[in-house]
Design a protein around this motif. Structure first.
Motif, PDB file in Angstrom:
ATOM      1  N   HIS A 207      -9.289  13.038  21.646  1.00  0.00           N
ATOM      2  CA  HIS A 207      -9.766  13.475  22.959  1.00  0.00           C
ATOM      3  C   HIS A 207      -8.616  13.518  23.970  1.00  0.00           C
ATOM      4  O   HIS A 207      -7.605  12.849  23.794  1.00  0.00           O
ATOM      5  CB  HIS A 207     -10.837  12.503  23.490  1.00  0.00           C
ATOM      6  CG  HIS A 207     -11.957  12.246  22.532  1.00  0.00           C
ATOM      7  ND1 HIS A 207     -12.506  11.000  22.354  1.00  0.00           N
ATOM      8  CD2 HIS A 207     -12.638  13.078  21.700  1.00  0.00           C
ATOM      9  CE1 HIS A 207     -13.481  11.070  21.460  1.00  0.00           C
ATOM     10  NE2 HIS A 207     -13.574  12.308  21.036  1.00  0.00           N
TER      11      HIS A 207
ATOM     12  N   CYS B  92     -16.240   7.333  24.615  1.00  0.00           N
ATOM     13  CA  CYS B  92     -15.041   6.800  23.946  1.00  0.00           C
ATOM     14  C   CYS B  92     -14.280   5.897  24.912  1.00  0.00           C
ATOM     15  O   CYS B  92     -14.312   4.678  24.786  1.00  0.00           O
ATOM     16  CB  CYS B  92     -14.181   7.965  23.456  1.00  0.00           C
ATOM     17  SG  CYS B  92     -12.686   7.453  22.616  1.00  0.00           S
TER      18      CYS B  92
ATOM     19  N   CYS C 235      -8.983   7.797  27.942  1.00  0.00           N
ATOM     20  CA  CYS C 235      -9.681   8.934  27.331  1.00  0.00           C
ATOM     21  C   CYS C 235     -10.733   9.464  28.304  1.00  0.00           C
ATOM     22  O   CYS C 235     -11.451   8.689  28.945  1.00  0.00           O
ATOM     23  CB  CYS C 235     -10.340   8.486  26.031  1.00  0.00           C
ATOM     24  SG  CYS C 235     -11.480   9.709  25.358  1.00  0.00           S
TER      25      CYS C 235
ATOM     26  N   LYS D 240      -9.003   9.413  18.649  1.00  0.00           N
ATOM     27  CA  LYS D 240     -10.075  10.276  18.122  1.00  0.00           C
ATOM     28  C   LYS D 240      -9.857  11.742  18.481  1.00  0.00           C
ATOM     29  O   LYS D 240     -10.727  12.588  18.254  1.00  0.00           O
ATOM     30  CB  LYS D 240     -11.417   9.801  18.669  1.00  0.00           C
ATOM     31  CG  LYS D 240     -11.820   8.442  18.129  1.00  0.00           C
ATOM     32  CD  LYS D 240     -13.158   8.015  18.700  1.00  0.00           C
ATOM     33  CE  LYS D 240     -13.441   6.560  18.357  1.00  0.00           C
ATOM     34  NZ  LYS D 240     -14.502   6.025  19.230  1.00  0.00           N
TER      35      LYS D 240
ATOM     36  N   CYS E 125      -6.298  10.537  22.690  1.00  0.00           N
ATOM     37  CA  CYS E 125      -6.699   9.243  22.151  1.00  0.00           C
ATOM     38  C   CYS E 125      -6.737   9.353  20.628  1.00  0.00           C
ATOM     39  O   CYS E 125      -6.613  10.444  20.079  1.00  0.00           O
ATOM     40  CB  CYS E 125      -8.057   8.811  22.709  1.00  0.00           C
ATOM     41  SG  CYS E 125      -9.480   9.472  21.820  1.00  0.00           S
TER      42      CYS E 125
END
Ligand SMILES: [Zn+2]
Length: 447
Positions: free
Chosen positions: A33, A16, A11, A31, A29
């Motif tokens: 990103h 992160c 990432c 999340k 990723c």
């Protein structure tokens, strides 16, 4: 072959930093990103001599290829790069044609127009790639990864160069290719190459963002593989654009590398290439990147230059103000502002790679500016007068350099490499340009 653990995905956001194995199909990723392809080992500087020797390819298509000639610098397959059987098994190539004709050229008429010395200006046409644009550089690597993970179908949302390149590689590899487009909004002629290469066009109700969303859903549900520039393996292949420029200049960095700005995949890949080369000690000086937006599609320029909410958006060492970007997109939606330029290759309001682009600009102390449609047409036309064919978006590079010299940002004795991203695919643009005698380089027909 032993599968080493040298290459992996990471990432890009510092807070992160999630990591994934190289065979992961994730393009983000968990999340949401963006991801980078990372390498643990530093390639030896002695490869510079090997790359040079490979120019005499002696029938080896991977040496002939302008992408795979540099394969040690993008060896995410982690193969023995001198073993031709391994190369043939893993690396996807259009018989060595991707990137093969791309290198910096002198174009004296463009230099005169820009008002820079002919010795200081290099223009590198990527339009002489097999499908007619720079996309073949990154498609070679993305489809290589698709093959590595066993994908049977590649998928993209595109109305132009990406669909042409994806369709061409899919046809060569004997795999399926789905091209998602917003229904009723695209002139069929723009998809002629995709049709020609046997791609399946999928019409989606909604706008381009909806088409992209549905293409990504198709990937999730039907074992497809996305080749839009959100894919980090696209960025790996596009690193070879600056590699070829730098090699041609004996690895002595120019002062500037200039690109048109659309989805910002090129900016991102140039930045990543320069970061890696600098880290490995291959280059000392870091060239500055200049990105040229169209006035009608100026998201990056607006945000970078503080034209929205008086804040200059920066990568900020991995902590960019992403909320500012969301607010800007909300503002576009609320005001009904759609990107508008005849240079369709850079008619993009929400650049997929904006964060990687910001990172590239921060690393290289870059600049962003805008040019008008009529300026881009002049830029495109003066390239033509040197015997080179380029699309309107590439004209942005030429007039962008001219503008930055006029403003004193690029100095007259700076060495500048400008990237011409694609070949002319809209036959009527030059015809209309030359039929209007008011245009700077027009040569109207006589009777
Ligand atoms: Zn993340």
């Amino acid at each position: 072959m032993t599968m080493l653990d040298d290459a992996y995905l990471k990432c890009i956001e510092h807070e992160c930093g999630l990591e994934y194995p190289i065979k992961s199909r994730n393009v983000q990723c968990e999340k949401g990103h963006m991801l980078d392809v990372k390498y643990k080992n530093n390639p030896s500087i002695h490869l510079k001599e090997i790359f040079y020797k490979r120019r005499n390819s002696q029938g080896n298509i991977f040496d002939e290829s302008g992408v795979w000639r540099f394969r040690e610098l993008l060896n995410f397959c982690q193969i023995d790069t001198e073993n031709i059987e391994e190369c043939s098994k893993y690396l996807v190539s259009l018989d060595g044609a991707e990137g093969r004709q791309s290198k910096p050229y002198r174009m004296s008429k463009a230099a005169k127009f820009i008002e820079i010395s002919n010795e200081n200006l290099w223009l590198q046409p990527e339009g002489y790639n097999p499908s007619g644009s720079f996309k073949d550089n990154g498609m070679a690597t993305a489809v290589t990864h698709a093959k590595m993970v066993g994908a049977k179908k590649i998928v993209c949302a595109s109305t132009g160069n990406t669909s042409a390149s994806a369709g061409m590689f899919a046809a060569n590899e004997g795999i399926d290719c789905n091209v998602y487009i917003p229904k009723g909004q695209i002139a069929p002629g723009k998809l002629s190459q995709a049709y020609q290469f046997g791609a399946q066009i999928v019409e989606v109700d909604g706008n381009f963002d909806d088409a992209l969303k549905q293409s990504l859903e198709d990937v999730q549900n039907n074992d497809g593989y996305t080749v839009n520039s959100i894919n980090p393996f696209r960025i790996e292949g596009q690193k070879t654009i600056p590699f070829r420029a730098l090699e041609y200049l004996n690895w002595e960095s120019p002062d500037w590398i200039v690109y048109p700005g659309g989805a910002l995949g090129n900016t991102s890949s140039c930045g990543k290439a320069l970061m890696e080369l600098h880290e490995w000690g291959w280059i000392k000086k870091i060239p500055r990147i200049a990105v040229i937006n169209s006035e009608g599609a100026s998201t990056l320029s607006d945000l970078y230059n503080g034209k929205f909410e008086d804040e200059e958006l920066r990568w900020n060492k991995g902590n960019p103000n992403t909320e500012l970007i969301s607010k800007y997109y909300d503002h576009l939606d609320k005001e009904g502002i759609r990107p508008k330029t005849k240079a369709t290759a850079i008619q993009i309001g929400r650049p997929t790679n904006i964060l990687k682009g910001l990172r590239a600009l921060e690393f290289t102390n870059g600049v962003v500016t805008t040019v008008s449609d009529s300026e881009m047409l002049d830029g495109m036309s003066v390239v033509g007068l040197n015997g080179f064919d380029c699309e309107m978006a590439s004209g942005a590079t030429v007039v962008g350099i001219k503008k930055l010299i006029t403003e004193g940002i690029i100095k007259k004795d700076d060495i500048v490499v400008g990237i011409l991203t694609g070949r002319q695919k809209d036959a009527m643009l030059p015809v209309e340009y030359h039929n209007n005698s008011k245009n700077k380089f027009a040569k109207p027909p006589k009777n």
